[in-house]
Scaffold this motif. Sequence first.
Motif, PDB file in Angstrom:
ATOM      1  N   VAL A  97      12.460   9.843  -7.820  1.00 21.67           N
ATOM      2  CA  VAL A  97      11.994  10.353  -6.531  1.00 21.67           C
ATOM      3  C   VAL A  97      10.789   9.546  -6.062  1.00 21.67           C
ATOM      4  N   LEU A  98       9.872   9.287  -6.975  1.00 19.64           N
ATOM      5  CA  LEU A  98       8.659   8.541  -6.633  1.00 19.64           C
ATOM      6  C   LEU A  98       8.984   7.146  -6.135  1.00 19.64           C
ATOM      7  N   LEU A  99       9.904   6.474  -6.786  1.00 17.84           N
ATOM      8  CA  LEU A  99      10.238   5.107  -6.393  1.00 17.84           C
ATOM      9  C   LEU A  99      11.050   5.038  -5.108  1.00 17.84           C
ATOM     10  N   HIS A 100      11.854   6.058  -4.830  1.00 18.13           N
ATOM     11  CA  HIS A 100      12.735   6.002  -3.663  1.00 18.13           C
ATOM     12  C   HIS A 100      12.209   6.748  -2.442  1.00 18.13           C
ATOM     13  N   THR A 101      11.128   7.497  -2.607  1.00 18.34           N
ATOM     14  CA  THR A 101      10.571   8.218  -1.476  1.00 18.34           C
ATOM     15  C   THR A 101       9.640   7.286  -0.727  1.00 18.34           C
ATOM     16  N   SER A 102       9.922   7.076   0.530  1.00 16.61           N
ATOM     17  CA  SER A 102       9.056   6.204   1.308  1.00 16.61           C
ATOM     18  C   SER A 102       7.840   6.989   1.772  1.00 16.61           C
ATOM     19  N   TYR A 103       6.767   6.271   2.000  1.00 21.06           N
ATOM     20  CA  TYR A 103       5.557   6.905   2.489  1.00 21.06           C
ATOM     21  C   TYR A 103       5.746   7.330   3.933  1.00 21.06           C
ATOM     22  N   THR A 104       5.004   8.344   4.336  1.00 21.64           N
ATOM     23  CA  THR A 104       5.062   8.780   5.720  1.00 21.64           C
ATOM     24  C   THR A 104       4.409   7.730   6.610  1.00 21.64           C
ATOM     25  N   ARG A 105       4.694   7.797   7.883  1.00 22.30           N
ATOM     26  CA  ARG A 105       4.085   6.863   8.837  1.00 22.30           C
ATOM     27  C   ARG A 105       2.560   6.964   8.764  1.00 22.30           C
ATOM     28  N   GLY A 106       2.049   8.196   8.613  1.00 27.95           N
ATOM     29  CA  GLY A 106       0.603   8.388   8.500  1.00 27.95           C
ATOM     30  C   GLY A 106       0.019   7.678   7.282  1.00 27.95           C
ATOM     31  N   MET A 107       0.727   7.741   6.164  1.00 25.68           N
ATOM     32  CA  MET A 107       0.259   7.056   4.962  1.00 25.68           C
ATOM     33  C   MET A 107       0.282   5.549   5.149  1.00 25.68           C
ATOM     34  N   GLU A 108       1.310   5.054   5.825  1.00 24.88           N
ATOM     35  CA  GLU A 108       1.381   3.617   6.096  1.00 24.88           C
ATOM     36  C   GLU A 108       0.210   3.177   6.981  1.00 24.88           C
ATOM     37  N   GLU A 109      -0.105   4.004   7.974  1.00 21.56           N
ATOM     38  CA  GLU A 109      -1.237   3.681   8.852  1.00 21.56           C
ATOM     39  C   GLU A 109      -2.552   3.717   8.082  1.00 21.56           C
ATOM     40  N   GLU A 110      -2.702   4.662   7.156  1.00 19.71           N
ATOM     41  CA  GLU A 110      -3.904   4.717   6.325  1.00 19.71           C
ATOM     42  C   GLU A 110      -4.029   3.462   5.455  1.00 19.71           C
ATOM     43  N   ALA A 111      -2.913   3.027   4.868  1.00 18.67           N
ATOM     44  CA  ALA A 111      -2.932   1.821   4.035  1.00 18.67           C
ATOM     45  C   ALA A 111      -3.228   0.585   4.888  1.00 18.67           C
ATOM     46  N   ASP A 112      -2.696   0.555   6.115  1.00 15.57           N
ATOM     47  CA  ASP A 112      -3.011  -0.547   7.040  1.00 15.57           C
ATOM     48  C   ASP A 112      -4.506  -0.576   7.338  1.00 15.57           C
ATOM     49  N   ALA A 113      -5.058   0.591   7.641  1.00  7.62           N
ATOM     50  CA  ALA A 113      -6.488   0.671   7.963  1.00  7.62           C
ATOM     51  C   ALA A 113      -7.334   0.245   6.764  1.00  7.62           C
ATOM     52  N   TYR A 114      -6.916   0.648   5.570  1.00  8.09           N
ATOM     53  CA  TYR A 114      -7.632   0.248   4.358  1.00  8.09           C
ATOM     54  C   TYR A 114      -7.625  -1.277   4.216  1.00  8.09           C
ATOM     55  N   ALA A 115      -6.453  -1.878   4.393  1.00 10.95           N
ATOM     56  CA  ALA A 115      -6.338  -3.334   4.262  1.00 10.95           C
ATOM     57  C   ALA A 115      -7.216  -4.041   5.293  1.00 10.95           C
ATOM     58  N   LEU A 116      -7.165  -3.592   6.523  1.00 17.20           N
ATOM     59  CA  LEU A 116      -7.980  -4.218   7.577  1.00 17.20           C
ATOM     60  C   LEU A 116      -9.468  -4.052   7.296  1.00 17.20           C
ATOM     61  N   GLN A 117      -9.862  -2.877   6.854  1.00 12.31           N
ATOM     62  CA  GLN A 117     -11.268  -2.630   6.513  1.00 12.31           C
ATOM     63  C   GLN A 117     -11.736  -3.589   5.417  1.00 12.31           C
ATOM     64  N   GLN A 118     -10.917  -3.764   4.397  1.00  7.55           N
ATOM     65  CA  GLN A 118     -11.281  -4.662   3.305  1.00  7.55           C
ATOM     66  C   GLN A 118     -11.338  -6.120   3.770  1.00  7.55           C
ATOM     67  N   MET A 119     -10.403  -6.506   4.622  1.00  2.12           N
ATOM     68  CA  MET A 119     -10.401  -7.884   5.133  1.00  2.12           C
ATOM     69  C   MET A 119     -11.673  -8.152   5.939  1.00  2.12           C
ATOM     70  N   LEU A 120     -12.060  -7.199   6.769  1.00  2.79           N
ATOM     71  CA  LEU A 120     -13.289  -7.364   7.552  1.00  2.79           C
ATOM     72  C   LEU A 120     -14.513  -7.399   6.640  1.00  2.79           C
ATOM     73  N   LYS A 121     -14.504  -6.578   5.611  1.00  3.56           N
ATOM     74  CA  LYS A 121     -15.605  -6.549   4.643  1.00  3.56           C
ATOM     75  C   LYS A 121     -15.784  -7.916   3.974  1.00  3.56           C
ATOM     76  N   TRP A 122     -14.653  -8.600   3.718  1.00  4.75           N
ATOM     77  CA  TRP A 122     -14.681  -9.901   3.052  1.00  4.75           C
ATOM     78  C   TRP A 122     -14.655 -11.065   4.032  1.00  4.75           C
ATOM     79  N   ASN A 123     -14.861 -10.772   5.321  1.00  2.00           N
ATOM     80  CA  ASN A 123     -14.879 -11.796   6.374  1.00  2.00           C
ATOM     81  C   ASN A 123     -13.579 -12.591   6.458  1.00  2.00           C
ATOM     82  N   LEU A 124     -12.464 -11.911   6.257  1.00  2.00           N
ATOM     83  CA  LEU A 124     -11.150 -12.530   6.420  1.00  2.00           C
ATOM     84  C   LEU A 124     -10.614 -12.149   7.795  1.00  2.00           C
ATOM     85  N   PRO A 125     -10.168 -13.109   8.574  1.00  2.00           N
ATOM     86  CA  PRO A 125      -9.671 -12.790   9.919  1.00  2.00           C
ATOM     87  C   PRO A 125      -8.495 -11.810   9.866  1.00  2.00           C
ATOM     88  N   PRO A 126      -8.591 -10.697  10.607  1.00  2.00           N
ATOM     89  CA  PRO A 126      -7.541  -9.685  10.559  1.00  2.00           C
ATOM     90  C   PRO A 126      -6.210 -10.146  11.154  1.00  2.00           C
TER      91      PRO A 126
END
Length: 148
Positions: A97-126
Amino acid sequence: MPQNRTAHYTLHFRASPVIGANALALPSGDIIITDELIKLTENDAEALAVLLHEIGHVELRHSLRTVVQTSLISLFTMVFTGDSTGVSSLVTMLPVVLLHTSYTRGMEEEADAYALQQMLKWNLPPQHFAHIMKKLSLFWSTHTGHFS
């Protein structure tokens, strides 16, 4: 938001022509990235953007939230129907179930925001994040028919 915890991440590269360009983060901190996804990237910053997105899923405990939600649904089903076989089946099938259950759209957006936040923190162009997400979106829109 992510908690300050010491996470241990292990990166695994796998070839998977059937799955294609993809990445997956397990609650343990193991991150699996396909060779096909690496081939899709133009530079290290694009690959890092994908890895940061997957790390976001781990840091934000999306897998755990998905398991809890799935378990609650099974529990409510048992309570209302009186059938406990669904709960015992869930416990047995939890890894699947864990491997085949996709994340909700909200979770995907949270992970996107996390990635962008980290990229900005490390001065990597988003825009590197935007480029690889666009490529992945195009990949999936042209390849989803192959999996039916």
